[in-house]
Design a protein around this motif. Sequence first.
Motif, short mmCIF file in Angstrom:
data_model
loop_
_atom_site.label_atom_id
_atom_site.label_comp_id
_atom_site.label_asym_id
_atom_site.label_seq_id
_atom_site.Cartn_x
_atom_site.Cartn_y
_atom_site.Cartn_z
N GLN A 1 0.82 -1.21 0.00
CA GLN A 1 0.00 0.00 0.00
C GLN A 1 0.86 1.27 0.00
O GLN A 1 0.54 2.26 0.64
CB GLN A 1 -0.96 0.00 1.20
CG GLN A 1 -1.91 -1.18 1.17
CD GLN A 1 -2.84 -1.20 2.37
OE1 GLN A 1 -2.49 -0.74 3.45
NE2 GLN A 1 -4.04 -1.74 2.17
N ASN A 2 1.98 1.16 -0.71
CA ASN A 2 2.91 2.30 -0.86
C ASN A 2 3.40 2.83 0.50
O ASN A 2 3.67 4.02 0.66
CB ASN A 2 2.28 3.43 -1.67
CG ASN A 2 3.33 4.28 -2.36
OD1 ASN A 2 4.42 3.80 -2.67
ND2 ASN A 2 3.01 5.54 -2.59
N ARG A 3 3.51 1.92 1.46
CA ARG A 3 3.99 2.31 2.79
C ARG A 3 5.41 2.88 2.71
O ARG A 3 6.27 2.35 2.03
CB ARG A 3 3.98 1.07 3.71
CG ARG A 3 4.64 1.29 5.05
CD ARG A 3 4.38 0.15 6.02
NE ARG A 3 4.87 -1.13 5.53
CZ ARG A 3 6.12 -1.57 5.70
NH1 ARG A 3 7.03 -0.80 6.30
NH2 ARG A 3 6.48 -2.76 5.26
N LYS A 4 5.64 3.96 3.46
CA LYS A 4 6.96 4.60 3.46
C LYS A 4 7.63 4.57 4.82
O LYS A 4 8.80 4.92 4.95
CB LYS A 4 6.85 6.04 2.99
CG LYS A 4 6.39 6.12 1.55
CD LYS A 4 6.44 7.53 1.02
CE LYS A 4 5.82 7.43 -0.34
NZ LYS A 4 6.04 8.22 -1.36
N THR A 5 6.89 4.16 5.85
CA THR A 5 7.47 4.06 7.19
C THR A 5 8.03 2.66 7.41
O THR A 5 7.53 1.69 6.85
CB THR A 5 6.42 4.37 8.27
OG1 THR A 5 5.32 3.47 8.11
CG2 THR A 5 5.94 5.80 8.16
N LEU A 6 9.06 2.58 8.26
CA LEU A 6 9.71 1.31 8.54
C LEU A 6 8.98 0.58 9.66
O LEU A 6 8.59 1.21 10.65
CB LEU A 6 11.17 1.54 8.93
CG LEU A 6 12.04 2.19 7.84
CD1 LEU A 6 13.39 2.61 8.41
CD2 LEU A 6 12.26 1.24 6.69
N LYS A 7 8.84 -0.71 9.51
CA LYS A 7 8.14 -1.51 10.53
C LYS A 7 9.03 -2.54 11.20
O LYS A 7 8.77 -2.96 12.32
CB LYS A 7 6.93 -2.21 9.91
CG LYS A 7 5.76 -1.27 9.61
CD LYS A 7 4.54 -2.07 9.20
CE LYS A 7 3.32 -1.17 9.03
NZ LYS A 7 2.12 -1.94 8.67
#
Length: 277
Positions: free
Chosen positions: A265-271
Amino acid sequence: DNLGKFRCAIPHYEKLVEEKPDEASYLEKLAFLYYKDEDERAIEVQKKLIDMDPKNSENQETYILYVKHFYGDPLEALRQAYKMDPTNLDMALSYGKTAFDQGQYRESIDPLSAVLAADTKNVDAHKFRAMSLEGLQQYNAAISDYKKILEVEPKNAEIMCFISSAYKSMNQFSNAMYWTGKALQAKSGYGLAYITRAEIYEAGVAFCQDKEKRGRKYDDGLVYQKAYESYQKAANDPAFKSDAKKRMSGLKTVLPTEEEKFMNQNRKTLKLKCYTS
């Protein structure tokens, strides 16, 4: 000799040296004539001059010249000169630098330390000793030397980047990032600082993959993207543009793909915990 018949002069000077072996002018002339005649005995004769007067820097420099000429090994020449006169700081610094340049990191430490014992603010000696210590993986000691340079040159952005790289080598990524920030404060837009920062991101990926014993994941691509963006900024500095462009090209295959972006989902934060802890 004055007539240009130096080969004819050699046996005469050999006889003079035989009769007066302690006459420096005869030894000096004979060594030079051997040198002109491409005779390696020039080194042996010049060595006698140094033995007679170890403090004479001109004799040492000529000796180094002869050794370089015949053997092509400046390190050996400097090694011998340093042994004969360890108090000659210029010679010691040259020896330490040359040892470093040839990858002889352990050998470089002693002459550079001798320089620093006499001149605690010698920037070159601190820098080359620090780089040698890094080569020996003694990173904390290297950082200590780099910080000594900043006491003399507090705005030296290059040294701040070197400190950053040393912390990166110890996987202390927060400290490493801090020093790239310091470098950019000292020198806005400095390409080396952005390259160093990108290297920290790349090292972080390798560290996390190794720590978690895994292959590539989406978050790795996001970190590589940060590295790529840092290289883009480095490319704005003309002195580092070419290097930065090459590094950017090398990263393209590990950046997030369009498929990965869609699936996440075009995530840009690191998990991943390794990146967020």
